[in-house]
Design a protein around this motif. Structure first.
Motif, PDB file in Angstrom:
ATOM      1  N   GLY A 132     -15.585  -6.072   8.286  1.00 43.34           N
ATOM      2  CA  GLY A 132     -14.779  -6.152   9.497  1.00 43.34           C
ATOM      3  C   GLY A 132     -13.340  -6.532   9.223  1.00 43.34           C
ATOM      4  N   ASN A 133     -12.437  -5.881   9.929  1.00 45.20           N
ATOM      5  CA  ASN A 133     -11.018  -6.170   9.856  1.00 45.20           C
ATOM      6  C   ASN A 133     -10.617  -6.957  11.083  1.00 45.20           C
ATOM      7  OD1 ASN A 133     -10.814  -4.683   7.489  1.00 45.20           O
ATOM      8  ND2 ASN A 133     -10.351  -2.788   8.571  1.00 45.20           N
ATOM      9  N   ALA A 134      -9.419  -7.475  11.070  1.00 48.41           N
ATOM     10  CA  ALA A 134      -8.924  -8.254  12.205  1.00 48.41           C
ATOM     11  C   ALA A 134      -8.896  -7.425  13.485  1.00 48.41           C
ATOM     12  CB  ALA A 134      -7.527  -8.782  11.896  1.00 48.41           C
ATOM     13  N   ASP A 135      -8.722  -6.113  13.344  1.00 48.83           N
ATOM     14  CA  ASP A 135      -8.673  -5.261  14.528  1.00 48.83           C
ATOM     15  C   ASP A 135     -10.052  -4.841  15.017  1.00 48.83           C
ATOM     16  OD1 ASP A 135      -9.451  -3.393  12.647  1.00 48.83           O
ATOM     17  OD2 ASP A 135      -7.740  -2.063  12.948  1.00 48.83           O
ATOM     18  N   GLY A 136     -11.110  -5.322  14.365  1.00 45.67           N
ATOM     19  CA  GLY A 136     -12.474  -5.010  14.789  1.00 45.67           C
ATOM     20  C   GLY A 136     -12.967  -3.656  14.332  1.00 45.67           C
ATOM     21  N   SER A 137     -12.244  -2.985  13.430  1.00 45.29           N
ATOM     22  CA  SER A 137     -12.613  -1.633  13.021  1.00 45.29           C
ATOM     23  C   SER A 137     -13.731  -1.592  11.993  1.00 45.29           C
ATOM     24  CB  SER A 137     -11.385  -0.906  12.458  1.00 45.29           C
ATOM     25  OG  SER A 137     -10.954  -1.532  11.266  1.00 45.29           O
ATOM     26  N   LYS A 138     -14.170  -2.748  11.509  1.00 46.03           N
ATOM     27  CA  LYS A 138     -15.278  -2.836  10.548  1.00 46.03           C
ATOM     28  C   LYS A 138     -15.032  -1.997   9.301  1.00 46.03           C
ATOM     29  CE  LYS A 138     -18.932  -4.155  13.659  1.00 46.03           C
ATOM     30  NZ  LYS A 138     -20.275  -3.944  14.070  1.00 46.03           N
ATOM     31  N   GLY A 139     -13.787  -1.931   8.833  1.00 50.11           N
ATOM     32  CA  GLY A 139     -13.483  -1.251   7.585  1.00 50.11           C
ATOM     33  C   GLY A 139     -13.355   0.254   7.697  1.00 50.11           C
ATOM     34  N   ARG A 140     -13.645   0.814   8.826  1.00 55.04           N
ATOM     35  CA  ARG A 140     -13.541   2.261   8.977  1.00 55.04           C
ATOM     36  C   ARG A 140     -12.133   2.646   9.389  1.00 55.04           C
ATOM     37  NH1 ARG A 140     -19.235   4.447  11.286  1.00 55.04           N
ATOM     38  NH2 ARG A 140     -20.492   3.321   9.818  1.00 55.04           N
ATOM     39  N   LYS A 141     -11.738   3.826   8.971  1.00 60.99           N
ATOM     40  CA  LYS A 141     -10.412   4.304   9.308  1.00 60.99           C
ATOM     41  C   LYS A 141     -10.413   5.813   9.356  1.00 60.99           C
ATOM     42  CE  LYS A 141      -7.608   4.848   5.611  1.00 60.99           C
ATOM     43  NZ  LYS A 141      -6.524   4.496   4.721  1.00 60.99           N
ATOM     44  N   SER A 142      -9.240   6.365   9.550  1.00 58.48           N
ATOM     45  CA  SER A 142      -9.079   7.815   9.570  1.00 58.48           C
ATOM     46  C   SER A 142      -8.540   8.281   8.226  1.00 58.48           C
ATOM     47  CB  SER A 142      -8.108   8.233  10.673  1.00 58.48           C
ATOM     48  OG  SER A 142      -8.639   7.941  11.932  1.00 58.48           O
ATOM     49  N   TYR A 143      -9.016   9.437   7.791  1.00 64.75           N
ATOM     50  CA  TYR A 143      -8.571  10.021   6.531  1.00 64.75           C
ATOM     51  C   TYR A 143      -8.113  11.447   6.780  1.00 64.75           C
ATOM     52  CZ  TYR A 143     -11.204   6.163   4.462  1.00 64.75           C
ATOM     53  OH  TYR A 143     -11.680   4.932   4.120  1.00 64.75           O
ATOM     54  N   THR A 144      -7.088  11.861   6.055  1.00 62.71           N
ATOM     55  CA  THR A 144      -6.642  13.246   6.128  1.00 62.71           C
ATOM     56  C   THR A 144      -7.514  14.086   5.198  1.00 62.71           C
ATOM     57  OG1 THR A 144      -5.067  13.028   4.310  1.00 62.71           O
ATOM     58  CG2 THR A 144      -4.255  12.522   6.562  1.00 62.71           C
ATOM     59  N   LEU A 145      -7.496  15.378   5.411  1.00 64.20           N
ATOM     60  CA  LEU A 145      -8.247  16.277   4.533  1.00 64.20           C
ATOM     61  C   LEU A 145      -7.705  16.167   3.105  1.00 64.20           C
ATOM     62  CD1 LEU A 145     -10.464  18.350   4.248  1.00 64.20           C
ATOM     63  CD2 LEU A 145      -8.848  20.107   4.964  1.00 64.20           C
ATOM     64  N   ALA A 146      -6.403  15.976   2.966  1.00 62.84           N
ATOM     65  CA  ALA A 146      -5.808  15.823   1.630  1.00 62.84           C
ATOM     66  C   ALA A 146      -6.347  14.575   0.928  1.00 62.84           C
ATOM     67  CB  ALA A 146      -4.290  15.752   1.737  1.00 62.84           C
ATOM     68  N   GLU A 147      -6.508  13.485   1.664  1.00 62.48           N
ATOM     69  CA  GLU A 147      -7.053  12.253   1.073  1.00 62.48           C
ATOM     70  C   GLU A 147      -8.505  12.464   0.635  1.00 62.48           C
ATOM     71  OE1 GLU A 147      -5.044   8.429   3.163  1.00 62.48           O
ATOM     72  OE2 GLU A 147      -6.115   9.777   4.523  1.00 62.48           O
ATOM     73  N   VAL A 148      -9.293  13.086   1.489  1.00 62.42           N
ATOM     74  CA  VAL A 148     -10.702  13.324   1.177  1.00 62.42           C
ATOM     75  C   VAL A 148     -10.830  14.246  -0.025  1.00 62.42           C
ATOM     76  CG1 VAL A 148     -12.885  14.275   2.041  1.00 62.42           C
ATOM     77  CG2 VAL A 148     -11.433  12.919   3.564  1.00 62.42           C
ATOM     78  N   SER A 149      -9.956  15.231  -0.128  1.00 56.79           N
ATOM     79  CA  SER A 149     -10.058  16.222  -1.206  1.00 56.79           C
ATOM     80  C   SER A 149      -9.866  15.620  -2.595  1.00 56.79           C
ATOM     81  CB  SER A 149      -9.050  17.350  -0.989  1.00 56.79           C
ATOM     82  OG  SER A 149      -7.734  16.885  -1.201  1.00 56.79           O
ATOM     83  N   LYS A 150      -9.338  14.420  -2.685  1.00 56.48           N
ATOM     84  CA  LYS A 150      -9.159  13.752  -3.978  1.00 56.48           C
ATOM     85  C   LYS A 150     -10.462  13.157  -4.513  1.00 56.48           C
ATOM     86  CE  LYS A 150      -4.422  12.520  -2.853  1.00 56.48           C
ATOM     87  NZ  LYS A 150      -3.488  11.415  -2.534  1.00 56.48           N
ATOM     88  N   HIS A 151     -11.475  13.117  -3.683  1.00 58.70           N
ATOM     89  CA  HIS A 151     -12.753  12.484  -4.036  1.00 58.70           C
ATOM     90  C   HIS A 151     -13.836  13.551  -4.190  1.00 58.70           C
ATOM     91  CE1 HIS A 151     -10.968   8.569  -2.992  1.00 58.70           C
ATOM     92  NE2 HIS A 151     -10.362   9.252  -2.047  1.00 58.70           N
ATOM     93  N   LYS A 152     -13.767  14.288  -5.296  1.00 55.42           N
ATOM     94  CA  LYS A 152     -14.666  15.433  -5.450  1.00 55.42           C
ATOM     95  C   LYS A 152     -15.401  15.470  -6.787  1.00 55.42           C
ATOM     96  CE  LYS A 152     -10.672  18.255  -6.656  1.00 55.42           C
ATOM     97  NZ  LYS A 152      -9.892  19.406  -6.266  1.00 55.42           N
ATOM     98  N   SER A 153     -15.651  14.297  -7.339  1.00 52.03           N
ATOM     99  CA  SER A 153     -16.355  14.261  -8.618  1.00 52.03           C
ATOM    100  C   SER A 153     -17.669  13.486  -8.486  1.00 52.03           C
ATOM    101  CB  SER A 153     -15.483  13.597  -9.686  1.00 52.03           C
ATOM    102  OG  SER A 153     -15.356  12.212  -9.424  1.00 52.03           O
ATOM    103  N   ARG A 154     -18.465  13.562  -9.503  1.00 51.61           N
ATOM    104  CA  ARG A 154     -19.740  12.853  -9.541  1.00 51.61           C
ATOM    105  C   ARG A 154     -19.534  11.349  -9.405  1.00 51.61           C
ATOM    106  NH1 ARG A 154     -24.442  14.134 -11.144  1.00 51.61           N
ATOM    107  NH2 ARG A 154     -23.838  16.120 -12.044  1.00 51.61           N
ATOM    108  N   ASP A 155     -18.435  10.835  -9.948  1.00 48.94           N
ATOM    109  CA  ASP A 155     -18.158   9.400  -9.925  1.00 48.94           C
ATOM    110  C   ASP A 155     -17.356   8.951  -8.710  1.00 48.94           C
ATOM    111  OD1 ASP A 155     -19.431   9.113 -12.413  1.00 48.94           O
ATOM    112  OD2 ASP A 155     -17.590   9.697 -13.456  1.00 48.94           O
ATOM    113  N   ASP A 156     -16.945   9.875  -7.886  1.00 51.79           N
ATOM    114  CA  ASP A 156     -16.145   9.572  -6.695  1.00 51.79           C
ATOM    115  C   ASP A 156     -16.319  10.735  -5.722  1.00 51.79           C
ATOM    116  OD1 ASP A 156     -14.344   8.507  -4.877  1.00 51.79           O
ATOM    117  OD2 ASP A 156     -12.575   9.114  -6.020  1.00 51.79           O
ATOM    118  N   CYS A 157     -17.359  10.665  -4.904  1.00 51.41           N
ATOM    119  CA  CYS A 157     -17.754  11.807  -4.084  1.00 51.41           C
ATOM    120  C   CYS A 157     -17.736  11.474  -2.596  1.00 51.41           C
ATOM    121  CB  CYS A 157     -19.154  12.264  -4.505  1.00 51.41           C
ATOM    122  SG  CYS A 157     -19.728  13.727  -3.631  1.00 51.41           S
ATOM    123  N   TRP A 158     -16.801  12.093  -1.894  1.00 49.62           N
ATOM    124  CA  TRP A 158     -16.731  11.970  -0.444  1.00 49.62           C
ATOM    125  C   TRP A 158     -17.023  13.335   0.157  1.00 49.62           C
ATOM    126  CZ3 TRP A 158     -11.818   8.847   1.338  1.00 49.62           C
ATOM    127  CH2 TRP A 158     -11.836   7.581   0.749  1.00 49.62           C
TER     128      TRP A 158
END
Length: 122
Positions: free
Chosen positions: A37-63
């Motif tokens: 949880g964060n101070a804003d109550g978002s519980k660690g969740r946030k918004s990600y861009t497609l560009a950010e997600v596209s960086k996580h495409k390996s066996r050791d870092d898979c989104w």
């Protein structure tokens, strides 16, 4: 069927249930510690861009993205019953593959444990 085969058959039928139970417990544990949880109550969740997600495409870092939600499935890659097929759309949209006929109902309950945020609207 011989009586001696019954224990082996029982074990074969029980293994998938144990696998999904343990996977779910580990994901919940990881999710609970990551989303304290964060101070804003978002519980660690946030918004990600497609560009950010596209960086996580390996066996050791898979989104993956399923229905505009972002999931960090890194801890599940090695346990995925379909092998490396989970990496086919790593770093991108996996909705079509996720809702394919190969997934049992349990996977729809498990996926929430891996959710880290939402895909940012373009």
């Amino acid at each position: 069927m011989e009586f001696g085969m019954l224990p082996a058959l029982g074990l074969i039928l029980l293994l998938p249930l144990v696998f999904f139970y343990l996977s779910s417990r580990r994901a919940k544990s990881r999710s609970n510690s990551a989303n304290l949880g964060n101070a804003d109550g978002s519980k660690g969740r946030k918004s990600y861009t497609l560009a950010e997600v596209s960086k996580h495409k390996s066996r050791d870092d898979c989104w993956i993205i399923v229905k505009n939600k972002v999931y960090d499935v890194t801890s599940y890659v090695e346990e995925h019953p379909g092998g490396d097929s989970i990496l086919n759309n790593a770093g991108g949209h996996s909705t079509e593959g996720f809702f394919g006929p190969q997934h049992v109902t349990r996977v729809f309950q498990m996926i929430d444990d891996f959710c880290i945020g939402e895909l940012e609207s373009s």
